[in-house]
Design an enzyme around this catalytic site. Sequence first.
Site, PDB file in Angstrom:
ATOM      1  N   THR A 185       0.830  -1.218   0.000  1.00  0.00           N
ATOM      2  CA  THR A 185       0.000   0.000   0.000  1.00  0.00           C
ATOM      3  C   THR A 185       0.862   1.264   0.000  1.00  0.00           C
ATOM      4  O   THR A 185       0.337   2.366   0.073  1.00  0.00           O
ATOM      5  CB  THR A 185      -0.931   0.026   1.238  1.00  0.00           C
ATOM      6  OG1 THR A 185      -0.128  -0.111   2.424  1.00  0.00           O
ATOM      7  CG2 THR A 185      -1.941  -1.105   1.197  1.00  0.00           C
ATOM      8  N   TYR A 194      -8.197  -6.403  10.991  1.00  0.00           N
ATOM      9  CA  TYR A 194      -7.244  -5.378  11.423  1.00  0.00           C
ATOM     10  C   TYR A 194      -7.247  -5.273  12.949  1.00  0.00           C
ATOM     11  O   TYR A 194      -6.200  -5.387  13.589  1.00  0.00           O
ATOM     12  CB  TYR A 194      -7.649  -4.058  10.785  1.00  0.00           C
ATOM     13  CG  TYR A 194      -6.735  -2.877  11.047  1.00  0.00           C
ATOM     14  CD1 TYR A 194      -5.430  -2.839  10.557  1.00  0.00           C
ATOM     15  CD2 TYR A 194      -7.196  -1.756  11.746  1.00  0.00           C
ATOM     16  CE1 TYR A 194      -4.610  -1.733  10.768  1.00  0.00           C
ATOM     17  CE2 TYR A 194      -6.386  -0.644  11.951  1.00  0.00           C
ATOM     18  CZ  TYR A 194      -5.094  -0.634  11.466  1.00  0.00           C
ATOM     19  OH  TYR A 194      -4.294   0.464  11.669  1.00  0.00           O
TER      20      TYR A 194
END
Length: 312
Positions: free
Chosen positions: A35, A145
């Site tokens: 990312t 997450y």
Amino acid sequence: MRVLITGAAGFIGSHLCEKFLEQGFEVIGLDNFLTGSPDNIAHLFGNPKFNFIKYNVTNFIYIQGKIDIILHFASPASPKDYLKHPIHTMKVDSIGTLNTLGLAKEKKSRYVLASTSEVYGDPEIHPQNESYWGNVNPIGPRSVYDEAKRFAEALSMAYFREHKIDVRIARIFNTYGERMRQEDGRVIPSFITACLKKEKIKIYGDGNQTRSFCYVKDLVEGIFKIATEPKISGEVFNIGNPEEYTINDLAKIIKELTQSNSEIEYLPKLEDDPQRRRPDITKIKTKLNWEPKTPVIEGLKKTIDWFKTVIK
Ligand code: NAD
Ligand code: UDP
């Protein structure tokens, strides 16, 4: 002094590399560009104190020579990113944390874990302080997450207790600034991009949910303190800016600052979206003498100016 920063080519990681280089440290950056982007650190490549290794931290890590501090920042962080890469996210925060802690044990390094306000889930107490245990749905979409970061915290504390590793945990609240990606999906880059491109601003839910936003330059000052202060082994710190806004107000402010006529489109609320979030930063203020210096409006102006240079 030599530091290893994982996630070095990401938004926060790239600013951290700059901060440690400015302070005279030798920096090894490690990233697999999942990312992040080489563009974020391209300006550092000529610096003889900066080394970069393209590497996935879920593989065994070998690095020659001493490492004084390891800062483990590799992990997708935007909900859009971690929902797109759910298993990778769980691996980088579990196996990646295990590998970097193992390296800290081998090298006798200090260890700083980038944790998150998401460990508090959709909080039932407000503001959140470090003693709150959180309200997380363990099987919801965000759990990839939230639970992985909770595991990373537990693993770091196990290394602190069993192997006496000098671990410090930073629970980072929403941070924004230069080098966030236009398509990152997080609220500030999304609203700025929509306004500058004259597109619709998308709000999920009724927009009354809140967040508290910290400018990245302030954040890295605080992370630097967490990493360099003596005698705070095994401690956890909230780090963020307590200035709290509803998402509706944030949209209004960004529209004004960009002088945009973008319309607001309301879309269904995201599953398990935390409804209120604000850090109690008493601990970091008292123990490390850190607090954010940049009011949100000032930080937003700087961020918008930067986005204007990348959005053509
Ligand atoms: P980011 O996505 O910009 O940066 C993460 C970096 O980690 C990227 O460069 C990515 O390529 C790299 N990465 C991902 N998986 C990897 C792997 N397996 N091996 C090596 N590199 C890998 O995100 P960010 O906003 O800079 O977040 C950095 C850290 O801070 C993350 O750990 C995140 O959980 C934490 N954090 C950020 C915020 C925030 O508001 N920005 C809030 C809370 C916590
Ligand atoms: N949000 C929104 N529109 C967007 C992006 C986000 O309304 O284009 C909302 C999202 O539903 C959440 C808040 O903004 O309530 C913050 O989202 P973000 O992804 O920035 O971070 P989070 O704190 O949820 O990890």
